[in-house]
Design a protein around this motif. Structure first.
Motif, PDB file in Angstrom:
ATOM      1  N   ARG A  95       0.847  -1.185   0.000  1.00  0.00           N
ATOM      2  CA  ARG A  95       0.000   0.000   0.000  1.00  0.00           C
ATOM      3  C   ARG A  95       0.891   1.247   0.000  1.00  0.00           C
ATOM      4  O   ARG A  95       1.941   1.278   0.648  1.00  0.00           O
ATOM      5  CB  ARG A  95      -0.885   0.019   1.236  1.00  0.00           C
ATOM      6  CG  ARG A  95      -2.236  -0.693   1.087  1.00  0.00           C
ATOM      7  CD  ARG A  95      -2.138  -2.054   0.510  1.00  0.00           C
ATOM      8  NE  ARG A  95      -3.435  -2.757   0.578  1.00  0.00           N
ATOM      9  CZ  ARG A  95      -3.631  -3.953   0.113  1.00  0.00           C
ATOM     10  NH1 ARG A  95      -2.633  -4.611  -0.485  1.00  0.00           N
ATOM     11  NH2 ARG A  95      -4.821  -4.527   0.211  1.00  0.00           N
ATOM     12  N   TYR A  96       0.422   2.282  -0.721  1.00  0.00           N
ATOM     13  CA  TYR A  96       1.138   3.543  -0.821  1.00  0.00           C
ATOM     14  C   TYR A  96       0.161   4.691  -0.533  1.00  0.00           C
ATOM     15  O   TYR A  96      -1.069   4.512  -0.555  1.00  0.00           O
ATOM     16  CB  TYR A  96       1.745   3.705  -2.210  1.00  0.00           C
ATOM     17  CG  TYR A  96       2.757   2.640  -2.565  1.00  0.00           C
ATOM     18  CD1 TYR A  96       4.091   2.760  -2.181  1.00  0.00           C
ATOM     19  CD2 TYR A  96       2.381   1.504  -3.276  1.00  0.00           C
ATOM     20  CE1 TYR A  96       5.023   1.777  -2.500  1.00  0.00           C
ATOM     21  CE2 TYR A  96       3.301   0.519  -3.592  1.00  0.00           C
ATOM     22  CZ  TYR A  96       4.625   0.660  -3.204  1.00  0.00           C
ATOM     23  OH  TYR A  96       5.551  -0.314  -3.517  1.00  0.00           O
ATOM     24  N   LEU A  97       0.720   5.862  -0.293  1.00  0.00           N
ATOM     25  CA  LEU A  97      -0.100   7.046  -0.050  1.00  0.00           C
ATOM     26  C   LEU A  97      -0.567   7.624  -1.388  1.00  0.00           C
ATOM     27  O   LEU A  97       0.244   7.866  -2.284  1.00  0.00           O
ATOM     28  CB  LEU A  97       0.704   8.095   0.725  1.00  0.00           C
ATOM     29  CG  LEU A  97       1.204   7.639   2.105  1.00  0.00           C
ATOM     30  CD1 LEU A  97       2.026   8.749   2.755  1.00  0.00           C
ATOM     31  CD2 LEU A  97       0.044   7.222   3.008  1.00  0.00           C
ATOM     32  N   VAL A  98      -1.889   7.821  -1.507  1.00  0.00           N
ATOM     33  CA  VAL A  98      -2.466   8.325  -2.759  1.00  0.00           C
ATOM     34  C   VAL A  98      -3.421   9.488  -2.453  1.00  0.00           C
ATOM     35  O   VAL A  98      -3.888   9.668  -1.323  1.00  0.00           O
ATOM     36  CB  VAL A  98      -3.233   7.219  -3.527  1.00  0.00           C
ATOM     37  CG1 VAL A  98      -2.327   6.044  -3.827  1.00  0.00           C
ATOM     38  CG2 VAL A  98      -4.468   6.772  -2.737  1.00  0.00           C
ATOM     39  N   ALA A  99      -3.697  10.256  -3.489  1.00  0.00           N
ATOM     40  CA  ALA A  99      -4.654  11.360  -3.370  1.00  0.00           C
ATOM     41  C   ALA A  99      -6.068  10.842  -3.577  1.00  0.00           C
ATOM     42  O   ALA A  99      -6.360  10.190  -4.574  1.00  0.00           O
ATOM     43  CB  ALA A  99      -4.337  12.440  -4.401  1.00  0.00           C
ATOM     44  N   ASN A 110       3.431  -1.920 -11.449  1.00  0.00           N
ATOM     45  CA  ASN A 110       4.704  -1.268 -11.789  1.00  0.00           C
ATOM     46  C   ASN A 110       4.717   0.222 -11.440  1.00  0.00           C
ATOM     47  O   ASN A 110       5.456   1.003 -12.038  1.00  0.00           O
ATOM     48  CB  ASN A 110       5.034  -1.465 -13.268  1.00  0.00           C
ATOM     49  CG  ASN A 110       5.148  -2.930 -13.647  1.00  0.00           C
ATOM     50  OD1 ASN A 110       5.803  -3.701 -12.942  1.00  0.00           O
ATOM     51  ND2 ASN A 110       4.497  -3.326 -14.726  1.00  0.00           N
ATOM     52  N   THR A 111       3.878   0.596 -10.490  1.00  0.00           N
ATOM     53  CA  THR A 111       3.851   1.975 -10.002  1.00  0.00           C
ATOM     54  C   THR A 111       4.120   1.962  -8.504  1.00  0.00           C
ATOM     55  O   THR A 111       3.577   1.123  -7.783  1.00  0.00           O
ATOM     56  CB  THR A 111       2.478   2.626 -10.245  1.00  0.00           C
ATOM     57  OG1 THR A 111       2.155   2.526 -11.630  1.00  0.00           O
ATOM     58  CG2 THR A 111       2.478   4.091  -9.833  1.00  0.00           C
ATOM     59  N   THR A 112       4.970   2.868  -8.045  1.00  0.00           N
ATOM     60  CA  THR A 112       5.242   2.961  -6.616  1.00  0.00           C
ATOM     61  C   THR A 112       5.069   4.396  -6.162  1.00  0.00           C
ATOM     62  O   THR A 112       4.939   5.324  -6.969  1.00  0.00           O
ATOM     63  CB  THR A 112       6.675   2.500  -6.280  1.00  0.00           C
ATOM     64  OG1 THR A 112       7.608   3.347  -6.968  1.00  0.00           O
ATOM     65  CG2 THR A 112       6.900   1.052  -6.683  1.00  0.00           C
ATOM     66  N   GLY A 113       5.061   4.578  -4.863  1.00  0.00           N
ATOM     67  CA  GLY A 113       4.916   5.911  -4.308  1.00  0.00           C
ATOM     68  C   GLY A 113       5.494   5.969  -2.915  1.00  0.00           C
ATOM     69  O   GLY A 113       6.434   5.238  -2.588  1.00  0.00           O
ATOM     70  N   ILE A 140       1.089  10.070  -3.985  1.00  0.00           N
ATOM     71  CA  ILE A 140       1.636  11.302  -3.421  1.00  0.00           C
ATOM     72  C   ILE A 140       3.143  11.101  -3.254  1.00  0.00           C
ATOM     73  O   ILE A 140       3.591  10.100  -2.672  1.00  0.00           O
ATOM     74  CB  ILE A 140       1.000  11.615  -2.053  1.00  0.00           C
ATOM     75  CG1 ILE A 140      -0.518  11.775  -2.205  1.00  0.00           C
ATOM     76  CG2 ILE A 140       1.618  12.867  -1.443  1.00  0.00           C
ATOM     77  CD1 ILE A 140      -1.257  11.894  -0.880  1.00  0.00           C
ATOM     78  N   ARG A 141       3.914  12.045  -3.770  1.00  0.00           N
ATOM     79  CA  ARG A 141       5.371  11.928  -3.678  1.00  0.00           C
ATOM     80  C   ARG A 141       5.916  13.135  -2.916  1.00  0.00           C
ATOM     81  O   ARG A 141       5.312  14.208  -2.884  1.00  0.00           O
ATOM     82  CB  ARG A 141       5.980  11.868  -5.081  1.00  0.00           C
ATOM     83  CG  ARG A 141       5.423  10.730  -5.941  1.00  0.00           C
ATOM     84  CD  ARG A 141       6.099  10.668  -7.296  1.00  0.00           C
ATOM     85  NE  ARG A 141       5.438   9.721  -8.190  1.00  0.00           N
ATOM     86  CZ  ARG A 141       5.646   8.407  -8.183  1.00  0.00           C
ATOM     87  NH1 ARG A 141       6.504   7.876  -7.328  1.00  0.00           N
ATOM     88  NH2 ARG A 141       5.004   7.629  -9.032  1.00  0.00           N
ATOM     89  N   LEU A 142       7.070  12.948  -2.308  1.00  0.00           N
ATOM     90  CA  LEU A 142       7.661  14.024  -1.520  1.00  0.00           C
ATOM     91  C   LEU A 142       7.919  15.276  -2.347  1.00  0.00           C
ATOM     92  O   LEU A 142       7.739  16.402  -1.874  1.00  0.00           O
ATOM     93  CB  LEU A 142       8.972  13.533  -0.879  1.00  0.00           C
ATOM     94  CG  LEU A 142       8.818  12.554   0.284  1.00  0.00           C
ATOM     95  CD1 LEU A 142      10.179  12.050   0.732  1.00  0.00           C
ATOM     96  CD2 LEU A 142       8.079  13.187   1.458  1.00  0.00           C
ATOM     97  N   GLU A 143       8.304  15.050  -3.605  1.00  0.00           N
ATOM     98  CA  GLU A 143       8.571  16.226  -4.445  1.00  0.00           C
ATOM     99  C   GLU A 143       7.298  17.028  -4.741  1.00  0.00           C
ATOM    100  O   GLU A 143       7.357  18.213  -5.078  1.00  0.00           O
ATOM    101  CB  GLU A 143       9.261  15.838  -5.752  1.00  0.00           C
ATOM    102  CG  GLU A 143       8.539  14.773  -6.556  1.00  0.00           C
ATOM    103  CD  GLU A 143       9.063  13.365  -6.284  1.00  0.00           C
ATOM    104  OE1 GLU A 143       9.058  12.554  -7.237  1.00  0.00           O
ATOM    105  OE2 GLU A 143       9.469  13.095  -5.120  1.00  0.00           O
ATOM    106  N   ASP A 144       6.115  16.364  -4.601  1.00  0.00           N
ATOM    107  CA  ASP A 144       4.859  17.100  -4.773  1.00  0.00           C
ATOM    108  C   ASP A 144       4.655  18.090  -3.638  1.00  0.00           C
ATOM    109  O   ASP A 144       3.863  19.036  -3.751  1.00  0.00           O
ATOM    110  CB  ASP A 144       3.658  16.141  -4.795  1.00  0.00           C
ATOM    111  CG  ASP A 144       3.738  15.154  -5.958  1.00  0.00           C
ATOM    112  OD1 ASP A 144       4.324  15.535  -6.999  1.00  0.00           O
ATOM    113  OD2 ASP A 144       3.226  14.037  -5.807  1.00  0.00           O
TER     114      ASP A 144
END
Length: 336
Positions: free
Chosen positions: A268-272, A295-298, A322-326
């Motif tokens: 699981r990853y953080l998403v909007a 094939n997608t990570t966050g 959601i990525r840190l650079e966002d």
């Protein structure tokens, strides 16, 4: 031969199942080699040294004693077949066994307290295997200390219960790990139970040596035939032990490359949870914890508290990671 880094050493305990017949002993060695044994073991106990005349033990071992010449032929046969060979011995037979250059010395359960014999074996510098079937832990400790005092530096100790056959609830396979921990040595298992079921479990319990009685005919009376395996049974045991080794795998927790690939796609990853525009601050309602498209990570969920109430500097579409650079955060890395 002995070591934690080697595969389990599987020993066919021929013992006295040859019944004093050299030809049968040679046949046993050949059959054991074909069944997958790494080593064969004999019992070279001079009855006149070890047993009182007229007793059942004296008569049994007198009938099954192989002399120096016959034993030398058996050793040569084993080596020609590519298997290790060794034997228990006594003081009277020690010199001619030593001339045969055994792979190691085996101290049986009944001679664990025979300190002169333990000392003599230790002084050769050969590996030693000590069986514990008739001993309390303090007896084992005393014998091990004696062996090490006189030069034994490649030592294995076998959990064993000297019942013939041994009931399954008396095998105490859990003691194998205790032996290894207490004595910082290779630990193993000498199996006196019927069948082959205990072998793979012993490996799972930490055994790096397995000793199992071997016979051409387990229905023969007397000697150790009844608690032995024949060629077919021994082969099954070997296969199960090798499978257990494969299944045990590494001795530490690891993430294999194959599992890492699965993890990237299934974690699981953080998403909007909605379209988030530049300048918005992230609230708990904005942040989801979800599995992404293949094939997608966050960012991993452990960064949830760090990003809560952070101001967005780059638009994040709904269901996008959601990525840190966002968020303009560069001090930590949240990527998987």
């Amino acid at each position: 031969m002995l070591g934690r880094d080697h595969s389990t050493l599987i020993v066919a305990e021929i013992g006295i199942n040859h019944e004093g017949d050299k030809a049968r002993c040679l046949e046993l060695v050949e059959a054991a080699a074909k069944a997958g044994a790494d080593a064969v073991k004999l019992q070279t106990a001079d009855p006149d040294e070890n047993y009182i005349p007229g007793t059942a033990s004296y008569e049994l071992f007198k009938s099954a004693f192989l002399g120096a010449e016959a034993t030398a032929e058996v050793f040569a046969c084993a080596r020609a077949l590519g298997v290790e060979v060794f034997t228990t011995t006594g003081m009277h037979t020690f010199d001619w066994i030593e001339r045969l250059q055994p792979a190691c010395y085996k101290i049986s359960s009944s001679t664990l307290g025979h300190f002169p014999l333990v000392r003599r074996a230790a002084r050769t510098g050969r590996p030693m295997i000590i069986s514990t079937g008739m001993a309390e832990m303090e007896d084992v400790a005393a014998s091990v200390a004696w062996a090490r005092q006189y030069g034994a530096n490649n030592l294995a100790i076998l959990q064993c219960t000297s019942l013939y056959p041994c009931p399954l609830d008396k095998l105490d396979l859990g003691a194998i790990a205790d032996i290894e921990r207490r004595f910082d040595c290779v630990a193993g298992f000498s199996d006196h139970s019927k069948g082959y079921e205990a072998a793979a479990l012993a490996v799972a319990a930490g055994a790096r040596i397995l000793e199992k009685h071997f016979s051409l005919d387990v229905t023969r009376p007397s000697y150790d035939h009844a608690l032995s395996l024949d060629s077919d049974g021994f082969r099954v045991m070997v296969d199960k032990v090798r499978l257990a080794e494969v299944m045990l795998g590494a001795d530490h927790k690891r993430l294999t490359p194959e599992a890492a690939t699965v993890a990237r796609n299934m974690k699981r990853y953080l998403v909007a949870r909605r379209d988030i525009e530049i300048g918005d601050r992230l609230s708990a309602d904005d942040i989801g914890v979800m599995r992404l498209a293949p094939n997608t990570t966050g960012m991993l969920p452990r960064f949830y508290d760090q990003i809560l109430d952070a101001r967005v500097i780059r638009r994040i579409p709904q269901w996008g990671p959601i990525r840190l650079e966002d968020l303009g955060i560069t001090t930590e890395k949240g990527e998987a």
